[in-house]
Design a protein around this motif. Structure first.
Motif, PDB file in Angstrom:
ATOM      1  N   GLY A  87     -18.821  43.924  23.910  1.00  0.00           N
ATOM      2  CA  GLY A  87     -17.918  43.522  22.831  1.00  0.00           C
ATOM      3  C   GLY A  87     -18.297  42.170  22.262  1.00  0.00           C
ATOM      4  O   GLY A  87     -18.468  41.193  22.999  1.00  0.00           O
ATOM      5  N   ALA A  88     -18.438  42.112  20.939  1.00  0.00           N
ATOM      6  CA  ALA A  88     -18.607  40.839  20.250  1.00  0.00           C
ATOM      7  C   ALA A  88     -17.266  40.399  19.664  1.00  0.00           C
ATOM      8  O   ALA A  88     -17.017  39.210  19.457  1.00  0.00           O
ATOM      9  CB  ALA A  88     -19.656  40.969  19.143  1.00  0.00           C
ATOM     10  N   PHE A  89     -16.406  41.364  19.416  1.00  0.00           N
ATOM     11  CA  PHE A  89     -15.029  41.101  18.989  1.00  0.00           C
ATOM     12  C   PHE A  89     -14.135  41.737  20.049  1.00  0.00           C
ATOM     13  O   PHE A  89     -14.189  42.955  20.255  1.00  0.00           O
ATOM     14  CB  PHE A  89     -14.749  41.731  17.620  1.00  0.00           C
ATOM     15  N   LYS A  90     -13.364  40.929  20.754  1.00  0.00           N
ATOM     16  CA  LYS A  90     -12.603  41.442  21.887  1.00  0.00           C
ATOM     17  C   LYS A  90     -11.107  41.465  21.625  1.00  0.00           C
ATOM     18  O   LYS A  90     -10.510  40.432  21.309  1.00  0.00           O
ATOM     19  CB  LYS A  90     -12.838  40.555  23.120  1.00  0.00           C
ATOM     20  N   PRO A  91     -10.493  42.631  21.787  1.00  0.00           N
ATOM     21  CA  PRO A  91      -9.026  42.674  21.716  1.00  0.00           C
ATOM     22  C   PRO A  91      -8.459  42.181  23.044  1.00  0.00           C
ATOM     23  O   PRO A  91      -8.726  42.759  24.080  1.00  0.00           O
ATOM     24  CB  PRO A  91      -8.740  44.171  21.535  1.00  0.00           C
ATOM     25  N   ARG A  92      -7.743  41.095  23.059  1.00  0.00           N
ATOM     26  CA  ARG A  92      -7.209  40.541  24.313  1.00  0.00           C
ATOM     27  C   ARG A  92      -5.689  40.495  24.259  1.00  0.00           C
ATOM     28  O   ARG A  92      -5.110  40.371  23.179  1.00  0.00           O
ATOM     29  CB  ARG A  92      -7.752  39.116  24.545  1.00  0.00           C
ATOM     30  N   SER A  93      -5.090  40.549  25.424  1.00  0.00           N
ATOM     31  CA  SER A  93      -3.625  40.506  25.470  1.00  0.00           C
ATOM     32  C   SER A  93      -3.133  39.170  24.925  1.00  0.00           C
ATOM     33  O   SER A  93      -2.107  39.102  24.266  1.00  0.00           O
ATOM     34  CB  SER A  93      -3.141  40.695  26.898  1.00  0.00           C
ATOM     35  N   SER A  94      -3.873  38.095  25.235  1.00  0.00           N
ATOM     36  CA  SER A  94      -3.463  36.777  24.742  1.00  0.00           C
ATOM     37  C   SER A  94      -4.397  36.311  23.634  1.00  0.00           C
ATOM     38  O   SER A  94      -5.620  36.396  23.767  1.00  0.00           O
ATOM     39  CB  SER A  94      -3.521  35.762  25.885  1.00  0.00           C
ATOM     40  N   PRO A  95      -3.840  35.745  22.554  1.00  0.00           N
ATOM     41  CA  PRO A  95      -4.714  35.215  21.489  1.00  0.00           C
ATOM     42  C   PRO A  95      -5.460  33.969  21.942  1.00  0.00           C
ATOM     43  O   PRO A  95      -6.380  33.506  21.263  1.00  0.00           O
ATOM     44  CB  PRO A  95      -3.735  34.888  20.358  1.00  0.00           C
ATOM     45  N   TYR A  96      -5.081  33.406  23.104  1.00  0.00           N
ATOM     46  CA  TYR A  96      -5.756  32.207  23.610  1.00  0.00           C
ATOM     47  C   TYR A  96      -6.911  32.552  24.547  1.00  0.00           C
ATOM     48  O   TYR A  96      -7.683  31.686  24.925  1.00  0.00           O
ATOM     49  CB  TYR A  96      -4.747  31.288  24.309  1.00  0.00           C
ATOM     50  N   ALA A  97      -6.998  33.831  24.946  1.00  0.00           N
ATOM     51  CA  ALA A  97      -8.111  34.254  25.809  1.00  0.00           C
ATOM     52  C   ALA A  97      -9.378  34.376  24.953  1.00  0.00           C
ATOM     53  O   ALA A  97      -9.309  34.413  23.723  1.00  0.00           O
ATOM     54  CB  ALA A  97      -7.766  35.584  26.471  1.00  0.00           C
ATOM     55  N   PHE A  98     -10.531  34.453  25.624  1.00  0.00           N
ATOM     56  CA  PHE A  98     -11.831  34.573  24.928  1.00  0.00           C
ATOM     57  C   PHE A  98     -11.818  35.774  23.969  1.00  0.00           C
ATOM     58  O   PHE A  98     -11.528  36.903  24.375  1.00  0.00           O
ATOM     59  CB  PHE A  98     -12.930  34.741  25.988  1.00  0.00           C
TER      60      PHE A  98
END
Ligand code: PEP
Ligand code: MN
Length: 318
Positions: A87-98
């Motif tokens: 993944g170069a664009f990652k969907p994360r639970s937190s917007p503050y995570a990588f």
């Protein structure tokens, strides 16, 4: 080996299933098997996904560093993978995570393709990024959280790149097929469905691997189906068993997370296999592919069947 000579796996979906069953999928008529279309073959580089070859897509959850990506690409290729994920664009639970390296990550993936010869599958999360991601990727992944983002799916379909459509974590099979139909409606026949586990009341594993959906989709749909045991399990020790189950259920390929040092991964480390674990998983699916009359993955000579690098506790499963 001729399929009919094999140890007789029943050929799912050779005949149309009950009409009343089909009624549940009335919104997606073109993804269902018909007299005219029994199986879609998706061409990617020199591969035919959904054809005779079982295709393994493997690589890290996120593209982190040049070293991490190249080491993984070279390793998984030698062990029989044909496609590199990352993944170069990652969907994360937190917007503050990588959130991923974006364009830089895409460039690293393109370099890994040049070096390894593997095709690239990577997620696109926004309509605005489709043309950029399509420039670098061979397959566009639509993530679980985007399965009902129809504007994104339309833009991705129109790029004409093959689409790997992941099932939403609370999506029914009918919901998944409706989104696949939307890709077809936008002029792109090259869709692969991906079962990656769904949310249920069970909390011992990250998701519940819906193997029933794989068997069902093989009966009713002509689209290739790829199984993602990594996101289903959430824990690396469970991944090889789910991979074997996926083969037996009739999946056309796997999407598996692999990392040179999973405990240091920037995302999804607990479910990522290390290199030895990936080698063992690949070897362990061979007998089940043989039962289907399929060849084992083309491994480079000398890649050993290594023992697991140590079992880890199940406590981290979330
Ligand atoms: C992934 O493939 O890394 C991913 C984020 O998967 P999913 O969309 O299935 O959660
Ligand atoms: Mn992941």
């Amino acid at each position: 080996m001729d399929q009919s000579d094999s140890l007789a796996f029943p050929q799912n979906g050779a005949h149309r299933v009950r009409d009343d069953w089909y009624e549940g999928f009335a919104e997606s008529p073109d993804v269902l098997k018909s007299a005219q279309r029994q199986q879609t073959i998706v061409p990617v580089l020199d591969m035919e996904i959904g054809g005779g070859e079982f295709i393994t897509m493997a690589g890290p959850c996120s593209v982190e560093t040049e070293f991490q990506l190249m080491a993984t690409a070279n390793h998984v290729r030698r062990a029989g993978a044909r496609i590199l994920r990352g993944g170069a664009f990652k969907p994360r639970s937190s917007p503050y995570a990588f959130q991923g390296h974006g364009l830089e990550g895409l460039k690293m993936l393109a370099r890994a393709r040049d070096e390894s010869g593997l095709a690239i599958v990577t997620e696109v999360m926004s309509e605005d990024d489709v043309s950029m991601v399509a420039e670098y990727a061979d397959i566009l992944q639509i993530g679980s959280r985007s399965m009902e983002n129809y504007a994104l799916i339309e833009a991705a379909a129109r790029s004409r790149r093959p689409i790997l459509l992941k099932r939403g974590m609370v999506a029914t099979v009918a919901d998944l097929l409706r989104s696949a139909q939307w890709v077809l409606d936008n002029g792109n026949p090259n869709v692969m469905l991906c079962e990656r586990g769904i949310r249920t009341f069970e909390t011992a594993t990250r998701n519940t691997f819906d193997v029933t959906a794989i068997a069902l989709l093989k009966q009713i749909s002509h689209l290739p189906i790829i199984a993602d045991p990594s996101h289903a399990a959430g824990h690396r020790d469970l991944v090889p068993a789910l991979a074997r189950i996926a083969v037996v259920a009739g999946a056309d390929g796997l999407l598996v997370e692999v990392h040179p040092n999973p405990d240091k991964a920037w995302s999804d480390g607990e479910q990522s296999l290390d290199f030895a674990g990936f080698d063992n998983m690949m070897v362990s699916i061979d007998p089940y592919l043989a039962l289907r009359g399929q060849e084992p993955a083309r491994r480079e000579r000398g890649v050993p069947h290594r023992e697991p690098s140590g079992s880890r506790s199940m406590e981290a499963v979330g």
